[in-house]
Scaffold this active site. Structure first.
Site, PDB file in Angstrom:
ATOM      1  N   CYS A   1      57.942 150.002  27.273  1.00  0.00           N
ATOM      2  CA  CYS A   1      58.410 151.069  28.635  1.00  0.00           C
ATOM      3  C   CYS A   1      57.202 152.014  28.743  1.00  0.00           C
ATOM      4  O   CYS A   1      56.600 151.253  29.950  1.00  0.00           O
ATOM      5  CB  CYS A   1      59.491 152.567  27.657  1.00  0.00           C
ATOM      6  SG  CYS A   1      60.159 153.515  28.906  1.00  0.00           S
TER       7      CYS A   1
ATOM      8  N   GLU B   1      63.105 148.106  20.824  1.00  0.00           N
ATOM      9  CA  GLU B   1      63.462 148.537  19.255  1.00  0.00           C
ATOM     10  C   GLU B   1      64.224 149.146  18.832  1.00  0.00           C
ATOM     11  O   GLU B   1      65.192 149.608  17.770  1.00  0.00           O
ATOM     12  CB  GLU B   1      62.455 149.987  19.257  1.00  0.00           C
ATOM     13  CG  GLU B   1      62.539 151.412  19.437  1.00  0.00           C
ATOM     14  CD  GLU B   1      62.108 151.395  21.324  1.00  0.00           C
ATOM     15  OE1 GLU B   1      62.579 152.480  21.594  1.00  0.00           O
ATOM     16  OE2 GLU B   1      61.999 150.182  21.484  1.00  0.00           O
TER      17      GLU B   1
ATOM     18  N   HIS C   1      63.685 149.128  25.852  1.00  0.00           N
ATOM     19  CA  HIS C   1      63.742 149.543  24.389  1.00  0.00           C
ATOM     20  C   HIS C   1      63.837 148.640  23.245  1.00  0.00           C
ATOM     21  O   HIS C   1      65.349 148.681  23.408  1.00  0.00           O
ATOM     22  CB  HIS C   1      63.889 151.201  24.335  1.00  0.00           C
ATOM     23  CG  HIS C   1      62.706 152.196  25.209  1.00  0.00           C
ATOM     24  ND1 HIS C   1      62.759 152.694  24.360  1.00  0.00           N
ATOM     25  CD2 HIS C   1      62.840 153.156  26.038  1.00  0.00           C
ATOM     26  CE1 HIS C   1      61.783 153.865  25.207  1.00  0.00           C
ATOM     27  NE2 HIS C   1      62.191 153.447  26.414  1.00  0.00           N
TER      28      HIS C   1
END
Length: 253
Positions: free
Chosen positions: A122, A225, A223
């Site tokens: 990001c 994660e 993202h």
């Protein structure tokens, strides 16, 4: 292949952080801050996570820190300063965080000099783009006419990117459509010199790029994660870091 728990040495992955005001009990102090999902993604993929808050004298500090790292993740966060790419500040651009910008630019430059694998997430993608001479759209709803990438309230928007074949990214995720989690209001405008775009959304917005050649630099606008069921991007970084660490020790990866 990435190391596992039985290996004598797991690759050490640095993750950039902010210094933020934080409360714990009677204490209200500035502290290194990064959501746990980031370092969980690293450790679940076979790496050792080390947090890297901004430092004074960033170039000298980065040189010392990088000697102990096998991989680097430039994480998400607030907007990169538009002054770094020569643009006037948009009213909705986040206040400048010059300490983090300088720190991450120093880490990125040092990592590239050493051949340390780099993964941008990001803001990390945006910082890399600026470091390579690119520019950013400061507010995508004005540039693209849509709020699809930041719906607000701490809820990640779901979008789909098209991953280009014959890229490092496709080697990790496969080519074709891929579902992502988005939370950003800025994005790539002019792509930085030498960077190769590897994924876009259907509105044309750059969603991933990489550096050509053997050195590992992969960056995504989304993202990863946030998807604990799919660690492939982190596994890719850890595997590259493992190979880098092996090369430094002079042993086969």
């Amino acid at each position: 292949m990435a190391s596992n728990d039985s290996d004598p040495r797991r690759p050490v992955i640095g993750l950039t952080t902010y210094l933020e005001q934080a409360k714990q009990g009677v204490w209200d102090v500035r502290a290194s801050f990064l959501p746990q999902q980031y370092f969980d993604s690293v450790t679940a993929s076979g790496g050792v996570a080390v947090l890297l808050p901004p430092q004074p004298s960033p170039e000298a500090a980065a040189s010392a820190v990088l000697d102990g790292l096998d991989g680097l993740i430039l994480t998400g966060g607030l907007d990169v300063q538009p002054e770094l790419y020569g643009a006037p500040r948009h009213p909705l651009t986040d206040p400048a965080r010059a300490d983090r910008d300088a720190w991450e630019l120093a880490l990125l430059a040092g990592a590239r000099e050493r051949g340390i694998p780099v993964f941008g997430i990001c803001r990390g993608l945006q910082l890399i783009n600026v470091a390579y001479g690119g520019t950013l759209h400061q507010h995508l709803p004005e540039a693209l006419g849509t709020e699809r990438y930041r719906i607000g309230g701490g809820v990640f928007a779901e979008n789909t990117v098209e991953v280009d074949a014959d890229t490092k990214l496709a080697g990790l995720l496969g080519a074709g459509p891929f579902g992502i989690h988005s939370y950003h209001h800025q994005g790539v405008d002019r792509v930085g010199d030498g960077l190769v775009v590897t994924a876009r959304t259907d509105d044309g917005l750059v969603q991933a790029f990489e550096a050509p050649g053997d050195d590992y630099l992969v960056a995504v606008q989304w993202h990863p994660e946030e998807n604990s069921a799919d660690r492939r991007l982190f596994l890719g970084l850890v595997a590259a870091a493992d190979a880098y660490a092996a090369s430094r020790r002079g042993v086969p990866a």
